[in-house]
Design a protein around this motif. Structure first.
Motif, short mmCIF file in Angstrom:
data_model
loop_
_atom_site.label_atom_id
_atom_site.label_comp_id
_atom_site.label_asym_id
_atom_site.label_seq_id
_atom_site.Cartn_x
_atom_site.Cartn_y
_atom_site.Cartn_z
N TRP A 152 -30.10 -1.89 7.83
CA TRP A 152 -31.73 -2.30 7.90
C TRP A 152 -32.12 -2.86 7.59
O TRP A 152 -32.82 -3.09 6.05
CB TRP A 152 -31.98 -0.92 8.10
N PRO A 153 -31.74 -4.70 7.79
CA PRO A 153 -32.69 -5.39 7.46
C PRO A 153 -34.56 -5.93 7.09
O PRO A 153 -34.86 -5.18 8.77
CB PRO A 153 -31.72 -6.68 7.75
N THR A 154 -34.72 -5.42 6.17
CA THR A 154 -36.84 -5.69 6.10
C THR A 154 -36.76 -6.74 6.34
O THR A 154 -36.97 -7.75 5.35
CB THR A 154 -36.79 -4.52 4.98
N ASP A 155 -38.22 -6.71 6.37
CA ASP A 155 -39.00 -8.02 6.53
C ASP A 155 -40.41 -7.68 5.65
O ASP A 155 -40.27 -7.20 4.74
CB ASP A 155 -39.75 -8.13 7.73
N ASP A 156 -41.32 -8.06 6.21
CA ASP A 156 -42.53 -7.48 5.21
C ASP A 156 -43.13 -5.86 4.74
O ASP A 156 -43.78 -5.79 3.76
CB ASP A 156 -43.69 -8.73 5.88
N ARG A 157 -43.44 -5.13 5.53
CA ARG A 157 -43.28 -3.92 5.43
C ARG A 157 -42.53 -3.46 6.39
O ARG A 157 -41.94 -3.33 7.53
CB ARG A 157 -44.37 -3.95 6.48
N HIS A 158 -41.90 -1.57 5.96
CA HIS A 158 -40.41 -0.82 6.26
C HIS A 158 -41.27 0.27 6.15
O HIS A 158 -41.48 0.62 4.68
CB HIS A 158 -39.59 -1.45 5.82
N LEU A 159 -40.88 2.00 6.72
CA LEU A 159 -41.19 2.68 6.61
C LEU A 159 -40.40 2.93 6.13
O LEU A 159 -39.80 3.32 7.47
CB LEU A 159 -42.29 3.56 7.64
N LEU A 160 -39.38 3.78 4.78
CA LEU A 160 -38.06 3.53 4.59
C LEU A 160 -38.19 5.71 5.05
O LEU A 160 -36.84 5.91 5.69
CB LEU A 160 -38.15 3.33 3.21
N ALA A 161 -39.22 6.60 4.61
CA ALA A 161 -39.01 7.68 4.67
C ALA A 161 -40.83 8.32 4.83
O ALA A 161 -41.68 7.72 4.75
CB ALA A 161 -38.63 8.45 4.09
N PRO A 162 -40.83 9.12 5.52
CA PRO A 162 -42.71 9.58 5.28
C PRO A 162 -43.12 9.47 3.81
O PRO A 162 -42.90 10.18 3.08
CB PRO A 162 -42.19 10.65 6.13
N GLY A 163 -43.95 8.78 4.51
CA GLY A 163 -44.81 8.64 2.37
C GLY A 163 -44.51 7.50 1.62
O GLY A 163 -44.76 7.08 1.17
N LEU A 164 -43.19 7.07 1.99
CA LEU A 164 -42.61 6.34 1.53
C LEU A 164 -42.55 4.73 2.38
O LEU A 164 -41.36 4.30 3.14
CB LEU A 164 -41.05 6.18 0.85
N VAL A 165 -42.93 3.88 1.63
CA VAL A 165 -43.19 1.81 2.25
C VAL A 165 -42.70 1.02 1.75
O VAL A 165 -43.07 1.26 0.63
CB VAL A 165 -44.71 2.12 2.61
N MET A 166 -42.18 -0.20 1.94
CA MET A 166 -41.04 -0.73 1.25
C MET A 166 -41.92 -1.79 1.26
O MET A 166 -42.62 -2.33 2.65
CB MET A 166 -39.43 -1.11 1.94
N TYR A 167 -42.89 -2.92 0.80
CA TYR A 167 -42.74 -3.86 1.54
C TYR A 167 -42.90 -4.95 0.86
O TYR A 167 -41.87 -4.98 -0.68
CB TYR A 167 -44.21 -3.67 -0.11
N ARG A 168 -43.07 -6.28 1.14
CA ARG A 168 -41.64 -7.33 0.42
C ARG A 168 -42.53 -8.75 -0.28
O ARG A 168 -44.31 -8.63 0.34
CB ARG A 168 -41.20 -8.24 1.53
N SER A 169 -42.52 -8.60 -1.50
CA SER A 169 -42.82 -8.75 -2.49
C SER A 169 -42.91 -10.81 -2.63
O SER A 169 -43.76 -11.07 -3.74
CB SER A 169 -43.00 -8.25 -3.79
#
Length: 275
Positions: A152-169
């Motif tokens: 799963w290549p991610t962009d600016d925001r990605h919900l990895l799991a409930p309560g865990l959010v990836m953000y491109r910094s």
């Protein structure tokens, strides 16, 4: 010839190669130092010899895994409990057999992710062992992922799991990501910031494009990071190398504001100046 994983003795970066790789792309990058004695690579079997598993619970539901002696840069793999199961963020340089067994007893991993290549460690080991459906990496950093498969290549925001959010910094690397644990108020910052410690207490913060070469972030990169951090609520941070509580959003914003007031620097600023 089958591809096998090999680790760089200098930085610990893993590659799958026919035999000993010709060079390490992470060490040749400006962000890392070249090995003084030339290239040395170790197979997985060689890396396993003499290494022991270590783990520590650093916060409720957050466990760090590493190996001793450490490999390369000495990364820690974070395992975070969520409603969907265990999530791995960053990775240890190597997972001895008892670490893999421990994770299997805990139910395996439902997802993996990492901030950038300096935190990848042995992600390939976890993917091979547990085959989680998601291994998420920022889309701009795919060039560094030859040792494992990004699902799963991610962009600016990605919900990895409930309560865990990836953000491109961005910043340190173009695809650099942070992971916000919304429930626990922890920001897994990767190398967006670097924390100087005295024992277990934070004493300084810095940010950089290249730590070894002491290249700072540009003002535009700092502004992008600041805009992101201002949106996130946290009172502790974790890097690929240590859990450094407490470092608050207010202190990180003060670091970025300091960078924006003049010529940016890569060196640490005392924490008392950021309160």
């Amino acid at each position: 010839m089958p591809l096998r994983p090999y680790a760089c003795a200098n930085c610990g970066h893993w590659q799958r190669w026919f035999a000993s790789p010709p060079f390490c792309p992470v060490c040749t990058d400006v962000r890392n130092a070249l090995p003084e004695d030339g290239w040395q690579f170790a197979s997985a079997d060689e890396v396993a010899v003499g290494r022991q598993a270590r783990r520590a619970v650093v916060a409720p539901g957050v466990t760090g895994y590493w190996c001793e002696p450490q490999l390369g840069l000495g990364t820690t793999g974070w395992v975070i409990e969520t409603d969907a199961g265990l999530v791995g963020w960053e990775a240890a340089g190597w997972y001895p057999a008892d670490a893999i067994a421990d994770l299997r007893e805990r139910g395996g991993l439902v997802a993996l992710g990492a901030s950038h290549v300096h935190g990848y460690g042995a992600l390939w080991q976890l993917q091979d062992a547990f085959a989680p459906p998601v291994l998420a990496i920022g889309v701009d950093d795919l060039v560094w992922t030859k040792a494992f498969q990004v699902t799963w290549p991610t962009d600016d925001r990605h919900l990895l799991a409930p309560g865990l959010v990836m953000y491109r910094s961005g910043g340190h690397f173009p695809g650099h990501s942070v992971l916000h644990d919304e429930r626990r108020g922890i920001l897994f910052v990767g190398d967006l910031i670097k924390v100087e410690l005295a024992g277990e207490s934070p004493v300084g913060l810095s940010c950089h494009k290249a730590f070894h070469a002491q290249v700072p972030l540009s003002h535009a990169e700092v502004r992008q990071a600041r805009d992101l951090v201002e949106m996130l609520d946290f009172e502790a941070v974790a890097t690929p190398f240590e859990y450094a509580a407490p470092v608050s959003r207010r202190q990180v914003l003060a670091l970025f504001d300091r960078q924006l007031r003049g010529q940016p620097t890569a060196g640490p600023i005392p924490i008392e100046e950021l309160t």
